[in-house]
Write a protein that holds these residues in place. Sequence first.
Motif, PDB file in Angstrom:
ATOM      1  N   GLY A 235       0.805  -1.209   0.000  1.00 37.26           N
ATOM      2  CA  GLY A 235       0.000   0.000   0.000  1.00 37.26           C
ATOM      3  C   GLY A 235       0.839   1.260   0.000  1.00 37.26           C
ATOM      4  O   GLY A 235       2.040   1.230   0.274  1.00 37.26           O
ATOM      5  N   ILE A 236       0.179   2.358  -0.319  1.00 36.73           N
ATOM      6  CA  ILE A 236       0.821   3.672  -0.350  1.00 36.73           C
ATOM      7  C   ILE A 236       0.090   4.577   0.631  1.00 36.73           C
ATOM      8  O   ILE A 236      -1.143   4.627   0.639  1.00 36.73           O
ATOM      9  CB  ILE A 236       0.784   4.277  -1.767  1.00 36.73           C
ATOM     10  N   ILE A 237       0.878   5.300   1.419  1.00 40.89           N
ATOM     11  CA  ILE A 237       0.324   6.221   2.414  1.00 40.89           C
ATOM     12  C   ILE A 237       0.753   7.635   2.050  1.00 40.89           C
ATOM     13  O   ILE A 237       1.921   7.862   1.709  1.00 40.89           O
ATOM     14  CB  ILE A 237       0.834   5.862   3.831  1.00 40.89           C
ATOM     15  N   VAL A 238      -0.177   8.595   2.121  1.00 41.81           N
ATOM     16  CA  VAL A 238       0.100   9.993   1.774  1.00 41.81           C
ATOM     17  C   VAL A 238      -0.214  10.866   2.987  1.00 41.81           C
ATOM     18  O   VAL A 238      -1.315  10.795   3.545  1.00 41.81           O
ATOM     19  CB  VAL A 238      -0.737  10.454   0.561  1.00 41.81           C
TER      20      VAL A 238
ATOM     21  N   TYR B 137      -3.682   9.721   4.459  1.00 39.16           N
ATOM     22  CA  TYR B 137      -4.565   8.971   3.558  1.00 39.16           C
ATOM     23  C   TYR B 137      -3.881   7.650   3.198  1.00 39.16           C
ATOM     24  O   TYR B 137      -2.663   7.534   3.260  1.00 39.16           O
ATOM     25  CB  TYR B 137      -4.795   9.720   2.240  1.00 39.16           C
ATOM     26  N   PHE B 138      -4.680   6.666   2.800  1.00 42.13           N
ATOM     27  CA  PHE B 138      -4.115   5.515   2.107  1.00 42.13           C
ATOM     28  C   PHE B 138      -4.767   5.422   0.735  1.00 42.13           C
ATOM     29  O   PHE B 138      -5.876   5.913   0.515  1.00 42.13           O
ATOM     30  CB  PHE B 138      -4.275   4.216   2.908  1.00 42.13           C
ATOM     31  N   VAL B 139      -4.050   4.816  -0.202  1.00 42.01           N
ATOM     32  CA  VAL B 139      -4.405   4.875  -1.621  1.00 42.01           C
ATOM     33  C   VAL B 139      -5.098   3.596  -2.065  1.00 42.01           C
ATOM     34  O   VAL B 139      -4.668   2.486  -1.726  1.00 42.01           O
ATOM     35  CB  VAL B 139      -3.141   5.119  -2.476  1.00 42.01           C
ATOM     36  N   ARG B 140      -6.158   3.783  -2.845  1.00 41.83           N
ATOM     37  CA  ARG B 140      -6.775   2.680  -3.580  1.00 41.83           C
ATOM     38  C   ARG B 140      -6.653   2.989  -5.073  1.00 41.83           C
ATOM     39  O   ARG B 140      -6.906   4.122  -5.494  1.00 41.83           O
ATOM     40  CB  ARG B 140      -8.243   2.515  -3.210  1.00 41.83           C
ATOM     41  N   ALA B 141      -6.255   1.994  -5.853  1.00 42.50           N
ATOM     42  CA  ALA B 141      -6.084   2.209  -7.299  1.00 42.50           C
ATOM     43  C   ALA B 141      -6.051   0.860  -8.001  1.00 42.50           C
ATOM     44  O   ALA B 141      -5.771  -0.180  -7.381  1.00 42.50           O
ATOM     45  CB  ALA B 141      -4.806   2.988  -7.578  1.00 42.50           C
ATOM     46  N   GLU B 142      -6.315   0.896  -9.306  1.00 46.55           N
ATOM     47  CA  GLU B 142      -6.301  -0.318 -10.114  1.00 46.55           C
ATOM     48  C   GLU B 142      -5.004  -0.476 -10.883  1.00 46.55           C
ATOM     49  O   GLU B 142      -4.738  -1.540 -11.444  1.00 46.55           O
ATOM     50  CB  GLU B 142      -7.489  -0.308 -11.106  1.00 46.55           C
ATOM     51  N   ILE B 143      -4.173   0.559 -10.942  1.00 42.46           N
ATOM     52  CA  ILE B 143      -2.932   0.482 -11.710  1.00 42.46           C
ATOM     53  C   ILE B 143      -1.783   0.020 -10.803  1.00 42.46           C
ATOM     54  O   ILE B 143      -1.966  -0.162  -9.595  1.00 42.46           O
ATOM     55  CB  ILE B 143      -2.581   1.837 -12.358  1.00 42.46           C
TER      56      ILE B 143
END
Length: 400
Positions: A271-274, A297-303
Amino acid sequence: MKYGFCKIGEYVTVLSGYAFKSEDFQAVGVPVIKIGNIKLGHVSLDDGNTECIPRAIADKLGRKFIVRKGDVLISLTGSHLTQPGSVVGRVGRYYYDSISVLNQRAGKIIVKDEEKSHLGFWFYLLSTKAVMTEIAMLAHGAANQANVSPKDIEKIWLPLPPLPIQKRIAAILSAYDELIENNNRRIALLEKMAEEIYREWFVRMRFPGHEKTKFHKGIPEGWEVKKLAEVVELCYGKALKEEERSGSGFPVYGSSGIVGYHKIKLAEGPGIIVGRKGNVGSIFWSATDYYVIDTAYFVRAEISFRYLFFALHSLNFVNNDSAVPGLNRSQAYSNFMLLPDANLLKRFDLEIGELLKVKENLLQQNTLLKQTRDALLPRLMSGKLDVENLDIAFPPGMQN
């Protein structure tokens, strides 16, 4: 074994740094260590925000304001205990070969008599949770501007073993730190290699097959430019007070990175945290399942998350509140980003995948090393773990 008590100031001096003028600062030269450079356990000059002064100014400073390899530094300004990553009184050791200079509110621990006290021991003693808590409790001021004076720190009473015991304790704990530091250097190299591949492919546009690719207005055919809102969802973290965290399990992320551990996860890894509040736009990668508190924030994405991690670093995340730094999600979503074709993203994942696997293995090793070291630390300092009769091989710098 019971140790006698003494005031910190009987054996060490806590020195506050030099008050430089704003016009002294420049982009290159001798690095200036400010409170933000002092992390838990180490000093970092690698965040891209370190300012410098001309060598001519550094040469005129007294020796006491020069920071050399092995020096122990302490933050005299910071947050209260609720934010451990930036807490006032946090202690870090300087591991760089080149010198730096010490700015005001960044302090240095100076041993008065090396025949009676060992600097390495003081680094670990001041790093214990009990001592850091005591220093933080002496601080006064606002949430992120709590200040403690050198004199207040020097008045604290602490148990102090004889010098031979100090050296043995420092040798045991420094062995762990040397392994961690070696791993950190390898991790930094792997990160640079991965970033260089990203820049070569997606910034310089020298990706595999670029020679045969058609470009339209600087964009390769088949690629798209989209708003961030079309690519990712920035999901709010969930409040979790420090006293509510279990202390083990999944990493807990805030805007300054990992701030603890908890038995319950909030999101699945990788995961990615911003960063949302505090360190606006800071970006972190979690290879495992994790928890995110409400400052990020944490990121949700399809890529590809690996591509996205690097791409997010190039975006303009603006602080929308001068009093309490914060990232507005609507502003973040308005950023444009380049989206390569799916086949190239798959190839990029494979290209850097092995590098990141090695990095994650090293990070896991470091986690285990830190856990073992931190479990030993209070037992060694309290005398519960007796080292008087241990046959310890001292590092070269401690053999005299």
